[in-house]
Design an enzyme around this catalytic site. Sequence first.
Site, PDB file in Angstrom:
ATOM      1  N   HIS A 178     -15.159 -19.014   3.289  1.00 16.68           N
ATOM      2  CA  HIS A 178     -13.805 -18.511   3.123  1.00 16.68           C
ATOM      3  C   HIS A 178     -13.143 -18.278   4.476  1.00 16.68           C
ATOM      4  CE1 HIS A 178     -14.821 -17.744  -1.122  1.00 16.68           C
ATOM      5  NE2 HIS A 178     -13.513 -17.727  -1.308  1.00 16.68           N
ATOM      6  N   HIS A 179     -11.868 -17.925   4.427  1.00 15.66           N
ATOM      7  CA  HIS A 179     -11.107 -17.652   5.645  1.00 15.66           C
ATOM      8  C   HIS A 179     -11.611 -16.352   6.299  1.00 15.66           C
ATOM      9  CE1 HIS A 179      -8.912 -14.620   3.242  1.00 15.66           C
ATOM     10  NE2 HIS A 179      -8.884 -15.558   2.296  1.00 15.66           N
ATOM     11  N   ARG A 206       0.802  -1.226   0.000  1.00 19.97           N
ATOM     12  CA  ARG A 206       0.000   0.000   0.000  1.00 19.97           C
ATOM     13  C   ARG A 206       0.840   1.283   0.000  1.00 19.97           C
ATOM     14  NH1 ARG A 206      -4.857   0.158   4.145  1.00 19.97           N
ATOM     15  NH2 ARG A 206      -5.411  -1.579   2.779  1.00 19.97           N
ATOM     16  N   THR A 241      -8.364  -8.977  -7.476  1.00 19.34           N
ATOM     17  CA  THR A 241      -9.098  -8.394  -6.353  1.00 19.34           C
ATOM     18  C   THR A 241     -10.581  -8.340  -6.690  1.00 19.34           C
ATOM     19  OG1 THR A 241      -7.174  -7.029  -5.812  1.00 19.34           O
ATOM     20  CG2 THR A 241      -9.269  -6.391  -4.828  1.00 19.34           C
ATOM     21  N   GLY A 272     -16.473 -12.764  -4.563  1.00 18.78           N
ATOM     22  CA  GLY A 272     -16.652 -12.501  -5.984  1.00 18.78           C
ATOM     23  C   GLY A 272     -16.966 -13.767  -6.758  1.00 18.78           C
ATOM     24  N   THR A 273     -16.368 -14.870  -6.332  1.00 15.38           N
ATOM     25  CA  THR A 273     -16.646 -16.158  -6.984  1.00 15.38           C
ATOM     26  C   THR A 273     -18.114 -16.542  -6.822  1.00 15.38           C
ATOM     27  OG1 THR A 273     -14.382 -16.883  -6.566  1.00 15.38           O
ATOM     28  CG2 THR A 273     -16.007 -18.600  -7.047  1.00 15.38           C
ATOM     29  N   LYS A 322     -10.953 -12.690   4.855  1.00 11.90           N
ATOM     30  CA  LYS A 322     -11.567 -12.179   3.627  1.00 11.90           C
ATOM     31  C   LYS A 322     -12.546 -11.061   3.969  1.00 11.90           C
ATOM     32  CE  LYS A 322     -13.776 -13.583  -0.679  1.00 11.90           C
ATOM     33  NZ  LYS A 322     -12.771 -12.840  -1.471  1.00 11.90           N
TER      34      LYS A 322
END
Length: 243
Positions: A141-142, A42, A82, A151-152, A145
């Site tokens: 998910h983990h 970043r 992303t 998004g999937t 996230k």
Amino acid sequence: MVLPYHILFKMKIGLLGYGKMGKVIERIATDRGHEIVAKINRNDDKNELLKADVVIEFSAPESVIKNLKYCINNELSTVCGTTGWNDSIKEIYSLLEAKNGALVHASNFSLGVNIFFELNKKLAAMMNQFDEYNVHLKEIHHTEKKDAPSGTAITVAEGIMENTTYSKWHLGDSNKQESLGIEALREHDVKGTHIVTYNSPVDQIEITHTAHSRDGFALGAVIAAEWIEGKKGVYGMKEVLGL
């Protein structure tokens, strides 16, 4: 289709986002003979990316738009993994067209997941004629996230919507007549699981994709970077993999 492990050219790749995924991408890219010329987080100087042939972007929803604009304005071919920026897609596409840029973006770069996407569409079209079946979509998910649903999962939902009477999706496990529910769970150290279930009073049909590691996502991203070299326009993994 057999994806090549050995490649015929060496690329200079910039990593925009050097977290867990970035480190796996670095390992797979170097194993395939490529050179990582920049690793940008970043607060790092993005101008290091100007050394790259292609940039692979895996950052965070709050950073992705600024990152994509930088790459497009600097004529850097980009692979973006992303998710969580669907609301800005028109803006990014317009900028890409104006700058004659190149972008591959996908909610998931795994070969297996992209096969799952196509299977999901075919199953939805088949099941649409049987009113006794109700469809349910779950993703796990983990805990790190940030976006939910994934998004999937949204891509899976869109595949169902294309082939059924559902006109939208909502976050939640209940099915409404016009809206498809997506149940999103967060558990420790889950790489990604997506489940589509069709239930009737007498039986159940289910398809599942479970990721065992991040390697599949990383390999797909590197293959996409190899594929986008020299191209212009916006593409997804369906084009990259020829599905």
